[in-house]
Design an enzyme around this catalytic site. Structure first.
Site, PDB file in Angstrom:
ATOM      1  N   SER A  10       0.855  -1.194   0.000  1.00 42.72           N
ATOM      2  CA  SER A  10       0.000   0.000   0.000  1.00 42.72           C
ATOM      3  C   SER A  10       0.882   1.232   0.000  1.00 42.72           C
ATOM      4  O   SER A  10       1.655   1.458   0.943  1.00 42.72           O
ATOM      5  CB  SER A  10      -0.891   0.014   1.246  1.00 42.72           C
ATOM      6  OG  SER A  10      -1.405   1.330   1.416  1.00 42.72           O
ATOM      7  N   HIS A  35      -1.081  -1.408  -4.402  1.00 43.37           N
ATOM      8  CA  HIS A  35      -2.339  -1.104  -3.710  1.00 43.37           C
ATOM      9  C   HIS A  35      -2.424   0.398  -3.444  1.00 43.37           C
ATOM     10  O   HIS A  35      -1.548   0.989  -2.820  1.00 43.37           O
ATOM     11  CB  HIS A  35      -2.383  -1.879  -2.394  1.00 43.37           C
ATOM     12  CG  HIS A  35      -3.695  -1.812  -1.668  1.00 43.37           C
ATOM     13  ND1 HIS A  35      -4.775  -2.614  -1.973  1.00 43.37           N
ATOM     14  CD2 HIS A  35      -4.098  -1.025  -0.647  1.00 43.37           C
ATOM     15  CE1 HIS A  35      -5.779  -2.336  -1.168  1.00 43.37           C
ATOM     16  NE2 HIS A  35      -5.399  -1.372  -0.346  1.00 43.37           N
ATOM     17  N   ASP A  37      -4.728   3.340  -1.844  1.00 42.81           N
ATOM     18  CA  ASP A  37      -5.829   3.613  -0.923  1.00 42.81           C
ATOM     19  C   ASP A  37      -6.393   5.000  -1.172  1.00 42.81           C
ATOM     20  O   ASP A  37      -5.726   6.008  -0.929  1.00 42.81           O
ATOM     21  CB  ASP A  37      -5.330   3.507   0.526  1.00 42.81           C
ATOM     22  CG  ASP A  37      -5.121   2.064   0.942  1.00 42.81           C
ATOM     23  OD1 ASP A  37      -6.069   1.265   0.806  1.00 42.81           O
ATOM     24  OD2 ASP A  37      -4.016   1.725   1.405  1.00 42.81           O
ATOM     25  N   MET A  39      -9.076   7.698  -0.119  1.00 43.07           N
ATOM     26  CA  MET A  39      -9.923   8.060   1.031  1.00 43.07           C
ATOM     27  C   MET A  39     -10.460   9.473   0.845  1.00 43.07           C
ATOM     28  O   MET A  39      -9.738  10.362   0.384  1.00 43.07           O
ATOM     29  CB  MET A  39      -9.109   7.991   2.322  1.00 43.07           C
ATOM     30  CG  MET A  39      -8.436   6.647   2.540  1.00 43.07           C
ATOM     31  SD  MET A  39      -7.623   6.567   4.144  1.00 43.07           S
ATOM     32  CE  MET A  39      -6.803   4.983   4.029  1.00 43.07           C
ATOM     33  N   HIS A  68      -8.244   0.741  -4.038  1.00 41.84           N
ATOM     34  CA  HIS A  68      -9.187   0.498  -2.944  1.00 41.84           C
ATOM     35  C   HIS A  68      -9.919   1.801  -2.649  1.00 41.84           C
ATOM     36  O   HIS A  68      -9.336   2.732  -2.091  1.00 41.84           O
ATOM     37  CB  HIS A  68      -8.377   0.000  -1.730  1.00 41.84           C
ATOM     38  CG  HIS A  68      -9.180  -0.265  -0.511  1.00 41.84           C
ATOM     39  ND1 HIS A  68      -8.595  -0.508   0.723  1.00 41.84           N
ATOM     40  CD2 HIS A  68     -10.525  -0.335  -0.302  1.00 41.84           C
ATOM     41  CE1 HIS A  68      -9.541  -0.711   1.615  1.00 41.84           C
ATOM     42  NE2 HIS A  68     -10.718  -0.601   1.033  1.00 41.84           N
ATOM     43  N   MET A  70     -12.245   3.995  -0.741  1.00 44.48           N
ATOM     44  CA  MET A  70     -12.959   4.254   0.525  1.00 44.48           C
ATOM     45  C   MET A  70     -13.621   5.619   0.369  1.00 44.48           C
ATOM     46  O   MET A  70     -13.187   6.632   0.941  1.00 44.48           O
ATOM     47  CB  MET A  70     -11.963   4.206   1.691  1.00 44.48           C
ATOM     48  CG  MET A  70     -11.498   2.783   1.991  1.00 44.48           C
ATOM     49  SD  MET A  70      -9.961   2.686   2.925  1.00 44.48           S
ATOM     50  CE  MET A  70      -8.779   2.823   1.588  1.00 44.48           C
ATOM     51  N   MET A 139     -11.073  -6.487   5.351  1.00 43.92           N
ATOM     52  CA  MET A 139     -10.403  -5.450   6.142  1.00 43.92           C
ATOM     53  C   MET A 139     -10.076  -6.030   7.515  1.00 43.92           C
ATOM     54  O   MET A 139     -10.982  -6.415   8.251  1.00 43.92           O
ATOM     55  CB  MET A 139     -11.308  -4.227   6.325  1.00 43.92           C
ATOM     56  CG  MET A 139     -11.574  -3.389   5.092  1.00 43.92           C
ATOM     57  SD  MET A 139     -10.127  -2.655   4.302  1.00 43.92           S
ATOM     58  CE  MET A 139      -9.323  -1.808   5.649  1.00 43.92           C
ATOM     59  N   PHE A 145      -6.678   4.437   8.056  1.00 44.59           N
ATOM     60  CA  PHE A 145      -5.288   4.764   8.382  1.00 44.59           C
ATOM     61  C   PHE A 145      -4.392   3.545   8.230  1.00 44.59           C
ATOM     62  O   PHE A 145      -4.839   2.418   8.456  1.00 44.59           O
ATOM     63  CB  PHE A 145      -5.179   5.272   9.825  1.00 44.59           C
ATOM     64  CG  PHE A 145      -6.043   6.479  10.090  1.00 44.59           C
ATOM     65  CD1 PHE A 145      -5.615   7.752   9.715  1.00 44.59           C
ATOM     66  CD2 PHE A 145      -7.292   6.334  10.670  1.00 44.59           C
ATOM     67  CE1 PHE A 145      -6.425   8.859   9.925  1.00 44.59           C
ATOM     68  CE2 PHE A 145      -8.112   7.440  10.883  1.00 44.59           C
ATOM     69  CZ  PHE A 145      -7.682   8.709  10.515  1.00 44.59           C
ATOM     70  N   GLY A 146      -3.145   3.792   7.902  1.00 43.72           N
ATOM     71  CA  GLY A 146      -2.142   2.745   7.951  1.00 43.72           C
ATOM     72  C   GLY A 146      -1.660   2.579   9.383  1.00 43.72           C
ATOM     73  O   GLY A 146      -2.001   3.379  10.264  1.00 43.72           O
ATOM     74  N   ASP A 177      -6.285  -6.864   4.288  1.00 47.79           N
ATOM     75  CA  ASP A 177      -5.750  -5.496   4.289  1.00 47.79           C
ATOM     76  C   ASP A 177      -5.806  -4.901   5.686  1.00 47.79           C
ATOM     77  O   ASP A 177      -6.885  -4.700   6.243  1.00 47.79           O
ATOM     78  CB  ASP A 177      -6.595  -4.656   3.313  1.00 47.79           C
ATOM     79  CG  ASP A 177      -6.090  -3.232   3.141  1.00 47.79           C
ATOM     80  OD1 ASP A 177      -5.049  -2.890   3.714  1.00 47.79           O
ATOM     81  OD2 ASP A 177      -6.757  -2.472   2.409  1.00 47.79           O
ATOM     82  N   GLY A 178      -4.621  -4.615   6.235  1.00 49.81           N
ATOM     83  CA  GLY A 178      -4.537  -3.923   7.518  1.00 49.81           C
ATOM     84  C   GLY A 178      -3.776  -4.704   8.568  1.00 49.81           C
ATOM     85  O   GLY A 178      -4.124  -5.845   8.882  1.00 49.81           O
ATOM     86  N   GLY A 179      -2.690  -4.111   9.058  1.00 51.79           N
ATOM     87  CA  GLY A 179      -1.930  -4.734  10.149  1.00 51.79           C
ATOM     88  C   GLY A 179      -1.175  -5.983   9.741  1.00 51.79           C
ATOM     89  O   GLY A 179      -0.829  -6.812  10.590  1.00 51.79           O
ATOM     90  N   GLY A 199       1.320  -1.966   4.065  1.00 50.62           N
ATOM     91  CA  GLY A 199       1.881  -0.633   3.927  1.00 50.62           C
ATOM     92  C   GLY A 199       3.096  -0.477   4.818  1.00 50.62           C
ATOM     93  O   GLY A 199       4.243  -0.495   4.354  1.00 50.62           O
TER      94      GLY A 199
HETATM   95  C1  DX5 Z   1      -6.518   1.161   5.568  1.00 52.20           C
HETATM   96  C2  DX5 Z   1      -5.949   0.827   4.214  1.00 52.20           C
HETATM   97  C3  DX5 Z   1      -4.781  -0.111   4.229  1.00 52.20           C
HETATM   98  C4  DX5 Z   1      -3.621   0.382   5.014  1.00 52.20           C
HETATM   99  C5  DX5 Z   1      -2.676  -0.738   5.281  1.00 52.20           C
HETATM  100  O1  DX5 Z   1      -7.704   1.847   5.426  1.00 52.20           O
HETATM  101  O2  DX5 Z   1      -6.945   0.217   3.406  1.00 52.20           O
HETATM  102  O3  DX5 Z   1      -4.406  -0.459   2.914  1.00 52.20           O
HETATM  103  O4  DX5 Z   1      -2.954   1.409   4.410  1.00 52.20           O
HETATM  104  O5  DX5 Z   1      -1.654  -0.233   6.067  1.00 52.20           O
HETATM  105  P1  DX5 Z   1      -0.829  -1.116   7.098  1.00 52.20           P
HETATM  106  O6  DX5 Z   1      -0.229  -2.244   6.322  1.00 52.20           O
HETATM  107  O7  DX5 Z   1       0.153  -0.148   7.629  1.00 52.20           O
HETATM  108  O8  DX5 Z   1      -1.811  -1.603   8.133  1.00 52.20           O
HETATM  109 ZN    ZN Z   2      -6.428  -0.647   1.380  1.00 44.80          ZN
END
Ligand code: DX5
Ligand code: ZN
Length: 224
Positions: A10, A35, A37, A39, A68, A70, A139, A145-146, A177-179, A199
């Site tokens: 990401s 990827h 993001d 937003m 992606h 959002m 998700m 947020f990352g 996606d996420g963490g 990310g």
């Molecule tokens: C969150 C995003 C993710 C995020 C992932 O809304 O969709 O793609 O950036 O970031 P990390 O890998 O740092 O959790």
């Molecule tokens: Zn994403």
């Protein structure tokens, strides 16, 4: 069938002052998808990237752009992102009243369609869309947020979706996606995910570390 693990860095965690160079660096380091993001400060409490940025990045990589969205409402922006160079457009069912119509719109533009499930969104809410999509994104954090912590309860959702995809016989990417990091990636893969967004874990340490970061997430061993 679960496909070989692929990594979608990401770019939210990239250096925004040199995004083109960052995309080139992760491409060279072995990213499978890029990827992106998007937003809007409305559907999620953060504002990031618009279609002009996607268009500007397009010449920097031939890898699929996994966009992606959002964004709510999302329909008015689909065409702009498709024209900007998105290969896959992933939407949240909460982002519009008629998700089936949104998916049809994406397909009519010749792009792949993905569906993103927030941690609180049950699989049953989108079952009727399964025949039409190319990707399902689980998700594992609340979007926005990352750098957030992986929500382990989503592993059961991944298992459920893996069973449904396998039963369908269709080829559908199961993305998480996420963490995602070196500890959570194997758990997501074990549950059935075959496409990992990362990310923070990809961009840690700067460009010299990207290849090793991606290899580790993929499950490969390194000397370090
Ligand atoms: C969150 C995003 C993710 C995020 C992932 O809304 O969709 O793609 O950036 O970031 P990390 O890998 O740092 O959790
Ligand atoms: Zn994403």
């Amino acid at each position: 069938m679960q496909q070989a693990t692929r990594i979608a860095p990401s770019i939210l965690s990239a250096d925004f002052a040199k995004l083109g160079a960052e995309v080139e660096a992760i491409d060279k380091a072995g990213a499978d998808y890029i990827h992106i993001d998007v937003m809007d400060g409305h559907f999620v409490p953060n504002i990031t990237i618009g279609p002009d940025v996607v268009k500007a990045l397009r010449p920097h990589s031939k890898k699929p752009f996994d966009v992606h969205l959002m964004v709510s409402p999302v329909d008015p922006y689909i065409e702009a992102f498709a024209e900007a160079g998105a290969d896959i457009l992933t939407v949240h069912p909460e982002a519009g009243a008629h998700t089936h119509r949104t998916i049809q719109l994406i397909k009519s533009l010749g792009r792949k369609a993905g569906l993103a499930l927030n941690p609180a969104t049950p699989v049953a809410a989108v079952e009727h869309l399964f025949d039409d999509i190319d990707l399902i994104l689980v998700m594992s954090v609340n979007p926005g947020f990352g750098g957030q912590k992986f929500i382990s309860s989503q592993l059961d959702k991944i298992r459920d979706l893996r069973a449904r995809i396998d039963a369908s016989g269709r080829t559908v990417d199961l993305e998480v996606d996420g963490g995602i990091n070196n500890e959570t990636a194997p758990r997501a893969i074990e549950a059935g995910a075959d496409l990992l967004v990362a990310g923070t874990a990809t961009f840690a340490g700067g460009p010299d570390a990207y290849a090793v970061n991606i290899l580790r997430l993929r499950g490969g061993s390194t000397q370090q």
